[in-house]
Design a protein around this motif. Structure first.
Motif, PDB file in Angstrom:
ATOM      1  N   LYS A  53       0.819  -1.220   0.000  1.00  0.00           N
ATOM      2  CA  LYS A  53       0.000   0.000   0.000  1.00  0.00           C
ATOM      3  C   LYS A  53       0.849   1.265   0.000  1.00  0.00           C
ATOM      4  O   LYS A  53       0.482   2.268  -0.592  1.00  0.00           O
ATOM      5  CB  LYS A  53      -0.922   0.006   1.232  1.00  0.00           C
ATOM      6  N   LYS A  54       2.000   1.204   0.677  1.00  0.00           N
ATOM      7  CA  LYS A  54       2.811   2.411   0.814  1.00  0.00           C
ATOM      8  C   LYS A  54       4.292   2.046   0.871  1.00  0.00           C
ATOM      9  O   LYS A  54       4.670   1.101   1.551  1.00  0.00           O
ATOM     10  CB  LYS A  54       2.402   3.178   2.079  1.00  0.00           C
ATOM     11  N   ILE A  55       5.119   2.802   0.138  1.00  0.00           N
ATOM     12  CA  ILE A  55       6.573   2.600   0.152  1.00  0.00           C
ATOM     13  C   ILE A  55       7.221   3.912   0.570  1.00  0.00           C
ATOM     14  O   ILE A  55       7.015   4.951  -0.067  1.00  0.00           O
ATOM     15  CB  ILE A  55       7.104   2.173  -1.232  1.00  0.00           C
ATOM     16  N   THR A  56       7.995   3.872   1.644  1.00  0.00           N
ATOM     17  CA  THR A  56       8.678   5.063   2.147  1.00  0.00           C
ATOM     18  C   THR A  56      10.181   4.910   1.962  1.00  0.00           C
ATOM     19  O   THR A  56      10.757   3.891   2.370  1.00  0.00           O
ATOM     20  CB  THR A  56       8.374   5.294   3.636  1.00  0.00           C
ATOM     21  N   VAL A  57      10.812   5.911   1.341  1.00  0.00           N
ATOM     22  CA  VAL A  57      12.271   5.902   1.134  1.00  0.00           C
ATOM     23  C   VAL A  57      12.865   7.052   1.928  1.00  0.00           C
ATOM     24  O   VAL A  57      12.391   8.198   1.846  1.00  0.00           O
ATOM     25  CB  VAL A  57      12.624   6.063  -0.364  1.00  0.00           C
ATOM     26  N   SER A  58      13.914   6.779   2.703  1.00  0.00           N
ATOM     27  CA  SER A  58      14.548   7.831   3.501  1.00  0.00           C
ATOM     28  C   SER A  58      16.067   7.639   3.519  1.00  0.00           C
ATOM     29  O   SER A  58      16.569   6.561   3.222  1.00  0.00           O
ATOM     30  CB  SER A  58      14.009   7.819   4.937  1.00  0.00           C
ATOM     31  N   GLY A  59      16.771   8.715   3.878  1.00  0.00           N
ATOM     32  CA  GLY A  59      18.231   8.654   4.016  1.00  0.00           C
ATOM     33  C   GLY A  59      18.998   8.926   2.743  1.00  0.00           C
ATOM     34  O   GLY A  59      20.228   9.030   2.767  1.00  0.00           O
ATOM     35  N   ASN A  60      18.291   9.034   1.617  1.00  0.00           N
ATOM     36  CA  ASN A  60      18.964   9.268   0.331  1.00  0.00           C
ATOM     37  C   ASN A  60      19.036  10.757   0.032  1.00  0.00           C
ATOM     38  O   ASN A  60      18.129  11.522   0.358  1.00  0.00           O
ATOM     39  CB  ASN A  60      18.234   8.544  -0.798  1.00  0.00           C
ATOM     40  N   TYR A  61      20.134  11.169  -0.591  1.00  0.00           N
ATOM     41  CA  TYR A  61      20.326  12.562  -0.988  1.00  0.00           C
ATOM     42  C   TYR A  61      20.699  12.663  -2.458  1.00  0.00           C
ATOM     43  O   TYR A  61      20.070  13.365  -3.231  1.00  0.00           O
ATOM     44  CB  TYR A  61      21.408  13.210  -0.113  1.00  0.00           C
ATOM     45  N   PHE A  62      21.730  11.914  -2.842  1.00  0.00           N
ATOM     46  CA  PHE A  62      22.194  11.957  -4.229  1.00  0.00           C
ATOM     47  C   PHE A  62      21.392  11.012  -5.117  1.00  0.00           C
ATOM     48  O   PHE A  62      21.148  11.301  -6.283  1.00  0.00           O
ATOM     49  CB  PHE A  62      23.687  11.596  -4.299  1.00  0.00           C
ATOM     50  N   VAL A  63      20.994   9.870  -4.582  1.00  0.00           N
ATOM     51  CA  VAL A  63      20.187   8.914  -5.345  1.00  0.00           C
ATOM     52  C   VAL A  63      18.714   9.275  -5.160  1.00  0.00           C
ATOM     53  O   VAL A  63      18.251   9.443  -4.031  1.00  0.00           O
ATOM     54  CB  VAL A  63      20.429   7.461  -4.870  1.00  0.00           C
ATOM     55  N   THR A  64      17.977   9.400  -6.251  1.00  0.00           N
ATOM     56  CA  THR A  64      16.572   9.811  -6.163  1.00  0.00           C
ATOM     57  C   THR A  64      15.680   8.659  -5.690  1.00  0.00           C
ATOM     58  O   THR A  64      16.055   7.481  -5.787  1.00  0.00           O
ATOM     59  CB  THR A  64      16.057  10.310  -7.525  1.00  0.00           C
TER      60      THR A  64
END
Length: 257
Positions: A53-64
């Motif tokens: 239902k939901k995908i959360t991405v965190s901690g990335n800066y250079f990689v989208t």
């Protein structure tokens, strides 16, 4: 002698029938429950309820986020129970910028992807093209024409890959605040040292040092600058001993002579 109580068979038959009826009812309830549970499982897997239902991405800066989602191969069309944390981690760790990944599955059908990236410690310049250099010494694809290096020094005039890797390792040891004060690092070997470097600082000063103990010597730079007058600019020589030479110091000594 006490008389033995005799129960007639006619009296026992209704109780036996009732017991058998209850047993049959319990068995029927069990089968019906199992059937409806199986039906619910089938319906669940055939419906959208089984999807992520939901995908959360965190901690990335250079990689989208899009790069990470594309590489992970999961989307809201992926079956939640088919999400393999280990497989996703292996896929994402193939990205050069990614140092580590953690995957967490949460209720209800949520997936959390936490990424740690290698720091960009410099940009290697070659023929006016800038290649981001990671703290592990890896070079990334060059920046696009409209992009410019940010938050890391430009590295020029390097020919030896091994020395460049050593430089990357030294840069990663520096505090981020000092890295941001370095504008450019040039390899300027001399007859006395093949590892000699010249650094152009954002405050207008220069630093001459070497790759050996680079991070250890540069750590002292803020305190050295704080001892100067605001208008004083010059070159710091950081080696076995420390020396500062103002830019106009040579000119003044020549005028006196």
């Amino acid at each position: 002698m006490d008389k033995v109580k005799v129960v007639k068979i006619e009296d026992r038959i209704p109780k036996l029938k009732e017991h058998r009826k209850q047993k049959a009812n319990r068995r029927l309830i069990y089968y019906l429950s199992f059937f409806f549970l199986l039906l619910l499982v089938v319906v669940y897997f055939q419906s959208d309820l089984s999807h992520v239902k939901k995908i959360t991405v965190s901690g990335n800066y250079f990689v989208t986020d899009n790069e990470i989602l594309e590489k992970s191969k999961i989307s809201t069309k992926t079956k939640y129970l088919n999400v393999s944390e280990e497989e996703i981690m292996e896929r994402l760790e193939d990205i050069s910028e990614v140092s580590s990944v953690s995957i967490q599955k949460k209720f209800f059908n949520q997936v959390v992807i936490k990424v740690s990236e290698f720091q960009r410690v410099g940009y290697f310049r070659k023929e006016n093209v800038y290649y981001p250099m990671l703290q592990n010494g890896k070079m990334l694809e060059p920046l696009k024409k409209n992009e410019r290096p940010v938050n890391a020094p430009v590295i020029v005039s390097w020919k030896d890959p091994e020395q460049l890797e050593m430089m990357a390792q030294e840069l990663q040891k520096l505090p981020e605040g000092i890295i941001h004060r370095i504008s450019e690092i040039t390899h300027t070997p001399s007859s006395n040292s093949s590892n000699q470097l010249t650094l152009f600082m954002t405050d207008g000063n220069k630093v001459v040092t070497s790759i050996s103990k680079f991070s250890e010597r540069l750590t002292a730079y803020p305190s050295l600058v704080s001892e100067l007058k605001p208008e004083e600019k010059g070159t710091f020589y950081l080696g076995i001993s420390t020396r500062f030479e103002r830019y106009n110091q040579v000119e003044e000594s020549n005028e006196k002579n």
